[in-house]
Design an enzyme around this catalytic site. Structure first.
Site, mmCIF file in Angstrom:
data_model
loop_
_atom_site.group_PDB
_atom_site.id
_atom_site.type_symbol
_atom_site.label_atom_id
_atom_site.label_comp_id
_atom_site.label_asym_id
_atom_site.label_seq_id
_atom_site.Cartn_x
_atom_site.Cartn_y
_atom_site.Cartn_z
ATOM 1 N N ARG A 98 0.841 -1.195 0.000
ATOM 2 C CA ARG A 98 0.000 0.000 0.000
ATOM 3 C C ARG A 98 0.872 1.239 0.000
ATOM 4 N NH1 ARG A 98 -4.905 2.134 2.789
ATOM 5 N NH2 ARG A 98 -5.071 4.184 1.838
ATOM 6 N N ARG A 107 -5.975 -0.157 -4.278
ATOM 7 C CA ARG A 107 -4.982 -0.554 -3.276
ATOM 8 C C ARG A 107 -4.985 -2.057 -3.043
ATOM 9 N NH1 ARG A 107 -8.115 3.352 0.610
ATOM 10 N NH2 ARG A 107 -7.593 4.496 -1.219
ATOM 11 N N ASP A 110 -6.348 -2.270 2.482
ATOM 12 C CA ASP A 110 -6.768 -1.114 3.273
ATOM 13 C C ASP A 110 -7.302 -1.667 4.580
ATOM 14 O OD1 ASP A 110 -7.453 1.555 3.906
ATOM 15 O OD2 ASP A 110 -9.469 1.290 3.106
ATOM 16 N N ASP A 112 -8.861 -0.493 8.371
ATOM 17 C CA ASP A 112 -9.420 0.613 9.150
ATOM 18 C C ASP A 112 -9.966 0.103 10.469
ATOM 19 O OD1 ASP A 112 -9.139 2.803 7.274
ATOM 20 O OD2 ASP A 112 -10.755 1.884 6.115
#
Length: 178
Positions: A98, A107, A110, A112
């Site tokens: 990334r 990407r 990811d 989160d």
């Protein structure tokens, strides 16, 4: 506000629309990312199915359409505080290739933090986790996988249950993969 039955867990969203180097495909990238979340200080206690959704936001006129995303959510137990966990997630993303060039770029991975033990933490500076994730309640590609691992979860700020959030989320085509 009702008690959140998942207060001792941390929920992390995973998404990818490019395979990471060394991975056969996007599915393998997501599974490898899930596996990397389990380390000496953290371990995955539940995993959602994989969900396919179109890249978000949709392309504007003249922009090239990105490949679809695969998305998932895991529940973690961790000894890391929220900011240390965010740094760890960024390290894992970097190991998967990334590069943070553009906000909505395609990407390979990811990661989160969606919710860290029901904690609320506004943005206070670079490297600080914003909790809960500020846009999670509008995104079906987050809410539907989260519902699989924590069906009784409630939003730490609004107290809203997942069915209510799902009913009011931005509509999109999303499919659970077998």
């Amino acid at each position: 506000m009702p008690e959140n039955p998942s207060n001792d867990l941390v929920f992390v969203a995973l998404g990818a629309n490019l395979p990471a180097e060394g991975q056969a495909d996007i599915r393998a990238t997501i599974i490898a990312g899930m596996n990397d979340l389990s380390s000496g200080d953290s371990y995955v206690v539940a995993r959602s199915s994989l969900w396919r959704s179109p890249a978000w936001p949709p392309p504007r006129k003249g922009e090239t359409k990105q490949p679809d995303y695969l998305n998932a959510v895991v529940a973690l137990r961790t000894a890391l505080d929220a900011d240390a966990l965010l740094r760890r997630l960024h390290e894992i993303e970097a190991a998967f290739g990334r590069r943070r060039a553009g906000r909505w770029d395609a990407r390979p991975l990811d990661l989160d933090i969606l919710d860290y033990r029901g904690r609320v933490q506004p943005m206070e500076g670079p490297g600080r986790a914003v909790l809960p994730h500020p846009r999670m309640s509008r995104r079906l590609f987050v809410l539907l996988p989260l519902q699989e691992v924590a069906p009784d979860w409630r939003h730490p700020v609004s107290g809203a249950a997942l069915p209510a959030l799902i009913a009011t989320a931005e509509p999109m085509e999303i499919n659970r993969l077998a």
